[in-house]
Design an enzyme around this catalytic site. Sequence first.
Site, short mmCIF file in Angstrom:
data_model
loop_
_atom_site.label_atom_id
_atom_site.label_comp_id
_atom_site.label_asym_id
_atom_site.label_seq_id
_atom_site.Cartn_x
_atom_site.Cartn_y
_atom_site.Cartn_z
CD GLU A 1 -2.30 -5.44 -0.16
OE1 GLU A 1 -1.16 -5.91 -0.82
OE2 GLU A 1 -3.12 -4.58 -0.57
CG ASP A 2 -2.66 -6.03 5.43
OD1 ASP A 2 -3.13 -5.27 4.41
OD2 ASP A 2 -3.28 -6.89 5.70
#
Length: 731
Positions: free
Chosen positions: A76-77
């Site tokens: 996600e990051d």
Amino acid sequence: MMRQYELVERVATYTKEPNEALLNKAYVYAMQKHGEQKRASGDPYFSHPLEVAAILTDLKLDEDTIAVGLLHDTIEDTDATRREIDEMFGEKIGHLVEGLTKLKRLDLVSKRAKQAENLRRLLLAISDDIRVLLVKLADRLHNMRTLGVMRPDKSKRIATETMEIYAPLAGRMGMQDLRDELEELSFRYINPEAYETVMSYLRELGEKNRSITAEISGTLEQRLAERNITAKVKSRQKKPYSVFRKMETKQLGLEQLSDIFGFRVIVDTIEQCYLTLGIVHTDWAMVPGRFKDFISVPKQNDYQSIHTTIVGPSKQRVELQIRTWKMHEVAEYGIAAHAAYKEGDDDFSHSKAYASLRKTIEQLAESDNPEEFLEHTKLELFLDQVFCFTPKGQIISLPTGATPIDFAYAVHTDIGDSCIGCKLNGKIMPVITELQNGDEVEIIRSDSQSPPSAWQSVVVTGKARSAIRRASRQAARKQYRTLGVRILEREFAKVGMTYEADEIEAVLPRLARESMDDMLAQVGRGEIKPMDVILAVNPEFKHEHSDTKSKANSDQSSGRSFFSLPTIMRRTPEKRKSEKRAHIPIRGVNDDLPIEFAAECGAVPGDQIVGILDPDKGITIYPVEAPSLSRFKGDKEHWIDLSWDVEEATKDRFPARIRILAKNAPGTLADISRIIAHHESNIQNLNMQVPVDDFAEFEIDVEVKDLVHLTRILQQLSAQKVITKAERLLG
Ligand code: MN
């Protein structure tokens, strides 16, 4: 920050030979990926996944889960991908990390939507592996522990979500300790004033009541000892949130609650439980309405205890839980999810608290059928449902197998009726795609569209099916009405009159029709002859004209003749392109692009079909199974959802290519053509090759009514002695 070797050491305290290589690799990978990223507190971001991993070691979880904890935010990051993680750590870990990535969507959604129960369900449904949930809970716990640095509004939102979703979830999984910590942390942020008030009150109370508490437990133990019952009496420590919740649910003031003391009496046998009950009820007054016997009627999760409240030695109200040591074990380590109170810290070690969960996971890993196991342990999984999001974050729950069309109708009938396509998680996909949990579904709409009736066989919800049926009836009616107007305009012009709606409306009674719309639709369907309408408007007309004109025009003067536009396709290759658009009965296209069947395979009703859009050439129809479609995989935005719009009684024929392997003998080809002709199909094109001496291979383009028709032909061909194989070619 915890070092690599420290993490390994933690795991080594409960695992004989920890997979050091895996832990180190995940540590280094996550650290490198998060690089210079910082948390809101200013700490390096990597400290977060590392702490999550540490919490997971507190739960004594396996190395895979801990690696997932380290990696949980990478997809996600950071620029990490599922593929890269699969390659480095194996597919299993990749799958788990992806599960957590999906769950992150929940955090975004719950900002806008307050749908706690649905979110809990979604959470469970997405977590096909219980370890995803465990990492998620550890993730949330660490975020809650470090929530202080956030802006108050943000921390309040996160705390509310924790209270509504994650704490009950922990409870449901039997992790009472984790639940308590999540609740107490959340309470601080959700209602800081109440938290402070309750906290300081409890501190005072603790001081004030220290002697009373000792007195009560002493007296209880002594009274029981007099009857030869050896009992351990323990006072239950009050937590601010549980006090607050009681104030709310029982509508009591802090003072009223403050004289309630909670004790647990643990004895050896069930008999002693009831003896104890008899003694306390004899010696002290019982508070009515507070008695519950969970020994004779255990809770669903096997929790057993007797609950009662008495007016104690110094006139305080005393809540008692009476249970055996064995029941105590079950309440602590079993799959119990509802143990109402937490033990004091004295003999309640964390490792023990999570032992049951560890057991749960092991059982899950050993089980052949995890679904059955989860069912068995009453972890409510909603396997027959799929939960999807609207772009605005509303959750729509649908039965498994549902399509974006079902989704559209579940949101609103208008959205379903105008649905022409969809984006799943931002990508254009066919509307017949089966929805997966957590999909974000955006419906592409066009008001000029009405749903193809063939969608009725694709959808799984009754709502969608009946709405499609209704909409296609209405659309058909509208088409017939328009057709009716055109027919009348033409026929009126032919006899030198002008079609005037007002004039006709005035004479509707003569036609025995109530509404103009009905009448026009019936003209369109050929149920009313245009001449009847002409005569209704102008009864004199027949005398003036009918003898000379009506005979020659008798065919054209009926609606039916107008309606029978050429509907049978002529499919010589040259004509295909030019005539296609008018005649291919396909829904899903609403512009003027030419449309044709893929030459290499054709397509017949019964096939699920897609169109490939070439802005220069038009739309080519393929069956969805056609291997040649893979050429277009890269540009899904050119994929168009199409479906058949074929009447049952159609005389239309559709192209399909078949291959026949047969003995190369005289008469073989004649046999083949005879069978095809016998089924009222046509051969459009034929290629013959002789690969080996005895055998010939035929590629034949036939025209058939639909898939059933084609299958029958292939079956009969296959049954022939001279034919080794007859199959459909999908290009
Ligand atoms: Mn995280």
